[in-house]
Design a protein around this motif. Sequence first.
Motif, PDB file in Angstrom:
ATOM      1  N   ILE A  11       0.950 -12.715  -8.947  1.00  0.00           N
ATOM      2  CA  ILE A  11      -0.375 -13.092  -9.514  1.00  0.00           C
ATOM      3  C   ILE A  11      -1.199 -13.141  -8.493  1.00  0.00           C
ATOM      4  N   VAL A  12      -1.129 -14.193  -7.648  1.00  0.00           N
ATOM      5  CA  VAL A  12      -2.108 -14.666  -6.800  1.00  0.00           C
ATOM      6  C   VAL A  12      -2.495 -13.673  -5.711  1.00  0.00           C
ATOM      7  N   ASP A  13      -1.931 -12.779  -5.396  1.00  0.00           N
ATOM      8  CA  ASP A  13      -2.095 -11.676  -4.504  1.00  0.00           C
ATOM      9  C   ASP A  13      -2.626 -10.508  -5.302  1.00  0.00           C
ATOM     10  N   SER A  14      -2.825 -10.569  -6.523  1.00  0.00           N
ATOM     11  CA  SER A  14      -3.433  -9.287  -7.226  1.00  0.00           C
ATOM     12  C   SER A  14      -4.900  -9.811  -7.737  1.00  0.00           C
ATOM     13  N   GLY A  21      -7.595 -11.669 -12.872  1.00  0.00           N
ATOM     14  CA  GLY A  21      -5.982 -11.486 -12.818  1.00  0.00           C
ATOM     15  C   GLY A  21      -5.139 -12.728 -12.793  1.00  0.00           C
ATOM     16  N   LEU A  22      -6.130 -13.734 -12.297  1.00  0.00           N
ATOM     17  CA  LEU A  22      -5.630 -15.243 -12.247  1.00  0.00           C
ATOM     18  C   LEU A  22      -5.150 -15.872 -13.515  1.00  0.00           C
ATOM     19  N   ASP A  23      -5.765 -15.270 -14.606  1.00  0.00           N
ATOM     20  CA  ASP A  23      -5.552 -15.989 -16.075  1.00  0.00           C
ATOM     21  C   ASP A  23      -3.982 -15.698 -16.287  1.00  0.00           C
ATOM     22  N   ASP A  24      -3.251 -14.772 -15.743  1.00  0.00           N
ATOM     23  CA  ASP A  24      -1.829 -14.606 -15.860  1.00  0.00           C
ATOM     24  C   ASP A  24      -1.093 -15.672 -15.488  1.00  0.00           C
ATOM     25  N   LEU A  25      -1.650 -16.654 -14.638  1.00  0.00           N
ATOM     26  CA  LEU A  25      -0.946 -17.840 -14.206  1.00  0.00           C
ATOM     27  C   LEU A  25      -0.680 -18.741 -15.379  1.00  0.00           C
ATOM     28  N   TYR A  52      -7.061 -22.090  -8.255  1.00  0.00           N
ATOM     29  CA  TYR A  52      -6.669 -20.788  -7.668  1.00  0.00           C
ATOM     30  C   TYR A  52      -8.005 -19.811  -7.646  1.00  0.00           C
ATOM     31  N   ARG A  53      -8.775 -19.882  -8.591  1.00  0.00           N
ATOM     32  CA  ARG A  53     -10.033 -19.201  -8.563  1.00  0.00           C
ATOM     33  C   ARG A  53     -11.073 -19.708  -7.523  1.00  0.00           C
TER      34      ARG A  53
END
Length: 241
Positions: A11-14, A21-25, A52-53
């Motif tokens: 997720i972080v790399d995407s 995409g970080l919302d998937d965290l 992470y954002r």
Amino acid sequence: MTTVLDRYFEIVDSADSSHSGLDDLREIFAENVLLMHSGEMVQGRELAVDFYRAQAAKCKESKHHWTASEEADGSITGKWSQAGLDLRGNACSGSGRVAVSLDADGRISRLHLSLTGGSDHARVLIAKHLEVWMIPDPVERAKAMEEIYTENITFMEPDDVFVGRDAINDYIGVVQRKAPPLYGRLVSHFQNREFIHWAWDFGFPGNKSALGSETLQLNGNLIEKVIIFTGDMDIVVEGTR
């Protein structure tokens, strides 16, 4: 077998330019997740996603590599490394250890990524400095202090001065018991020869926050003096005096 740690790094790399995409965290973090990353710390799912954002906004591109193993209690430990380009297009890298604890639903309740090496030497030293303040066991903490502080390190707050690793170790214990922060974030940092200046933002219970900065004076790869500058010291040390 794919683990929740694998999913985390994927997720972080995407993360793209929108960081959507970080919302998937949110799918893999527990609601009250404790995140400790390179000396910074936040608690709570939304604060972790925001963290992470902010991290993604500092890089043009970034990719992780990791190795990990699952322990008998379900926790995961391993090593990680990261390589990419900063906003100026310069190569940047980092590496360290990772430890993950899961809740009953298999979500990450505690994620600890230590930073032990990297292209930004000053940032690595700041991370090791902050990591010391997160270690609960005084014996383990003393061992970590030997790797980042000189024996006679001076720690200067606006109202108090502590000299020596033993004195600082005792003081850290008091802070952890009476005034532990809810979050701690690095705002900026700069190095000029044997001096590092970095700005911080800490949050405490009761919706209290404190802004300030530190100057670290180095002796080789060890810190021999820490000087704190802040107008919010009463919030930082509340309950420790």
